[in-house]
Design an enzyme around this catalytic site. Structure first.
Site, mmCIF file in Angstrom:
data_model
loop_
_atom_site.group_PDB
_atom_site.id
_atom_site.type_symbol
_atom_site.label_atom_id
_atom_site.label_comp_id
_atom_site.label_asym_id
_atom_site.label_seq_id
_atom_site.Cartn_x
_atom_site.Cartn_y
_atom_site.Cartn_z
ATOM 1 N N TYR A 19 0.843 -1.202 0.000
ATOM 2 C CA TYR A 19 0.000 0.000 0.000
ATOM 3 C C TYR A 19 0.879 1.254 0.000
ATOM 4 O O TYR A 19 0.666 2.182 -0.789
ATOM 5 C CB TYR A 19 -0.937 -0.015 1.215
ATOM 6 N N GLU A 41 -11.613 5.561 4.679
ATOM 7 C CA GLU A 41 -11.132 6.461 5.743
ATOM 8 C C GLU A 41 -12.203 6.707 6.797
ATOM 9 O O GLU A 41 -11.887 6.776 7.989
ATOM 10 C CB GLU A 41 -10.665 7.801 5.159
ATOM 11 N N TRP A 49 -5.297 1.732 10.366
ATOM 12 C CA TRP A 49 -5.440 1.641 8.918
ATOM 13 C C TRP A 49 -5.218 0.214 8.437
ATOM 14 O O TRP A 49 -5.879 -0.243 7.508
ATOM 15 C CB TRP A 49 -4.488 2.626 8.233
#
Length: 186
Positions: A19, A41, A49
């Site tokens: 990522y 988000e 995350w």
């Protein structure tokens, strides 16, 4: 074996590194992808995350490939189905916010031509390249994320506090916060 120096938050996890290397900080101008990151988000609020990244494919399937038109049209039966889906974060307020945000997203498109045109106007259409030496130098919010958050809320978006907005800005390349020693540094 060559090792790349990366921002410290993503080390020692292959998914996180991928990522970081391929997406984080790369400018995104396509509405569909901007909506995907908005969904992810907002679900991340209060969580790590990596938790969201590990569930990303489940979110993609659950939310019709992040098709904002489909999500905007979700009715109560679909919302209840999502709340039973163990592959995603089953937070009632966040699930309902995804629908509300899809509707607000489309209103922004109508007003500005695209969500991309709207969101990128805050940075003049190009990334803000920061000068971060260490992870400690990366803020959770900025005056600009405060401003965008306030504007999004005014437009009816939910779960878009300044911290969520700043994370969205980083994820979509509106801001490049790669630290100076990172190989991805602009």
């Amino acid at each position: 074996m060559e090792t790349k120096e990366r921002c410290g938050w993503c080390k020692n996890d292959a998914l996180y590194e991928k990522y970081h290397d391929e997406e984080w900080g790369v400018p995104v101008y396509e509405d569909q992808k901007l909506f995907e990151f908005l969904i992810l988000e907002t679900f991340q609020a209060g969580l790590s995350w990596i938790t969201i990244l590990r569930k990303r494919e489940n979110f993609k399937k659950a939310f019709d490939n992040f098709d904002y038109k489909a999500v905007a049209a979700y009715q109560e039966d679909k919302i209840q189905e999502l709340l039973l889906d163990s592959g995603i974060i089953r937070n009632k307020l966040k699930v309902r916010a995804a629908v509300t945000n899809a509707q607000a997203f489309m209103k922004v498109q109508q007003e500005f031509g695209s969500f991309s045109d709207y969101i990128w106007k805050f940075t003049g259409g190009k990334p803000i390249v920061s000068q971060r030496e260490t992870l400690r130098d990366i803020p959770a919010t900025t005056p600009l994320s405060d401003e965008i958050s306030k504007d999004l809320k005014k437009r009816g978006f939910k779960f878009v506090g300044s911290t969520v907005v700043y994370a969205h800005m980083q994820a979509t390349g509106m801001v490049d916060d790669h630290i100076s020693s990172c190989w991805k540094r602009s």
